[in-house]
Design an enzyme around this catalytic site. Structure first.
Site, PDB file in Angstrom:
ATOM      1  NE  ARG A 226      13.507  11.369   3.968  1.00 38.69           N
ATOM      2  CZ  ARG A 226      14.140  11.228   5.131  1.00 38.69           C
ATOM      3  NH1 ARG A 226      13.855  12.017   6.153  1.00 38.69           N
ATOM      4  NH2 ARG A 226      15.050  10.279   5.286  1.00 38.69           N
TER       5      ARG A 226
ATOM      6  CD  GLU B 239      15.046  18.346   3.112  1.00 36.12           C
ATOM      7  OE1 GLU B 239      16.159  17.805   3.273  1.00 36.12           O
ATOM      8  OE2 GLU B 239      14.053  18.053   3.775  1.00 36.12           O
TER       9      GLU B 239
ATOM     10  CG  HIS C 119      16.466  16.885   6.896  1.00 37.80           C
ATOM     11  ND1 HIS C 119      16.080  16.310   5.706  1.00 37.80           N
ATOM     12  CD2 HIS C 119      16.314  15.911   7.830  1.00 37.80           C
ATOM     13  CE1 HIS C 119      15.721  15.055   5.902  1.00 37.80           C
ATOM     14  NE2 HIS C 119      15.855  14.786   7.196  1.00 37.80           N
TER      15      HIS C 119
END
Ligand code: GLV
Ligand code: GLV
Length: 330
Positions: A241, A270, A289
């Site tokens: 993460r 993000e 991602h």
């Protein structure tokens, strides 16, 4: 329109899973490419018995209040669940599901792809060719560290961390790991993996790959001090993460040659803003991602998330609950 329990699906997921939900429930599906804005999400979940969420949807007290007391299940379409306040769900008797296992190898594949791409400077080489700079075979052109026989330090030695170790074995790498506790000898022996305190792992590893959950303890785990423990020749890979790495400290470490390169599948925030300083650096590789993004794996995640959702609305135990404690005393 189908009858059955009312549910909200917060994004279009692969068809195998979506069909299961639509066939069994009174389902509303958010069709947008982008996540539902917060106010739309909160409106859509009102009165639902189940919600299928993505890692971009925050599930907290406000969410649970708005959904209402009939809410039985939050099925997260991800293995990570840092977007969900699990304790708040448990307090209200709401089961939370995730999608472990099915994405382990696909994620490990991407971690290894990033590791190799950063070491061997694949994106830089591609940019070099496309910008008409390639004139001749160059003895000093785009040199990087060897992957084979190097030392990898795996931080977080769970399912995905171990799958990365398995790949590293094939490249003849020496494997170090760190986790909250030492793993059983049979796990260590399988990979010839050696447990080290984080500081020593960072000092010895040529490649550091992060595979921890995001928690209060792991937020900014890789800060300026710990980046400083790494070798100047080392590569940092993050498929966990974004907030596990302090982005400002990483920028400075990459800019100042504290470490050689970084490869990120996850960023904080993000999406990473297009004017983020990290994107000005040649030695920082960023992908959006996509660690679990194989067709097969996203399909399996969809059926798994659907199975969790359906079990929840039927008052059955979720196949893969995050908070099994919710069933205690039932
Ligand atoms: C993706 O990041 C996931 O947690 O599944
Ligand atoms: C490189 O292509 C070599 O032949 O050494």
């Amino acid at each position: 329109m189908a009858g059955g329990p009312r549910v909200f699906v917060a994004r279009v997921i692969p068809d195998d899973g979506l069909r299961m939900v639509i066939d069994a429930c009174d389902a509303r599906v958010w069709e947008g490419e982008l996540p539902p804005p917060r106010d739309e999400l909160l409106r859509a979940i009102e009165g639902c018995e189940g919600v299928l969420t993505l890692l971009t949807d925050r599930v907290d007290d406000e969410f649970l209040d708005r959904a209402g007391p009939q809410l039985k299940v939050v099925s997260n379409y991800a293995v990570g669940f840092d977007n969900v306040d699990v304790a708040a769900c448990t307090r209200r008797g709401v089961a939370v599901g995730n999608t472990p296992g099915v994405l382990t190898d696909t994620t490990a594949d991407l971690a290894f792809a990033l590791l190799m791409a950063a070491a061997r400077r694949i994106p830089e080489g591609d940019r070099y060719v496309r910008s008409s700079q390639w004139r001749t075979w160059g003895p000093m052109l785009l040199l990087g560290p060897d992957v084979h026989s190097a030392t990898i330090g795996i931080v977080g030695f769970g399912r995905i961390g171990q799958a990365v170790a398995q790949r590293a074995l094939g490249f003849g790498m020496r494997i170090l790991y760190h986790d909250v506790a030492r793993l059983p000898a049979e796990v260590e022996d399988r990979y010839g993996a050696r447990f080290l305190p984080l500081e020593e792992l960072l000092a010895q590893a040529d490649f550091v790959s992060l595979h921890v959950n995001l928690t209060a303890e792991t937020r900014h785990l890789m800060n300026a001090e710990r980046l400083g423990w790494m070798k100047p020749t080392a590569v940092l890979v993050n498929t966990s993460r974004g907030p596990v790495v302090d982005p400002k400290a990483l920028f400075e470490a990459l800019r100042d040659g504290v470490i050689f390169a970084a490869a990120l599948d996850v960023t904080d925030p993000e999406p990473i803003p297009f004017d983020d300083p990290l994107l000005t650096l040649d030695n920082c590789l960023v992908v959006p991602h996509i660690a679990s993004a194989s067709r097969a794996t996203r399909g399996k995640m969809a059926t798994m998330a659907a199975a969790n959702l359906l079990a929840g609305v039927r008052d059955e135990r979720l196949p893969t609950p995050v908070n099994p404690e919710v069933y205690e005393g039932r």
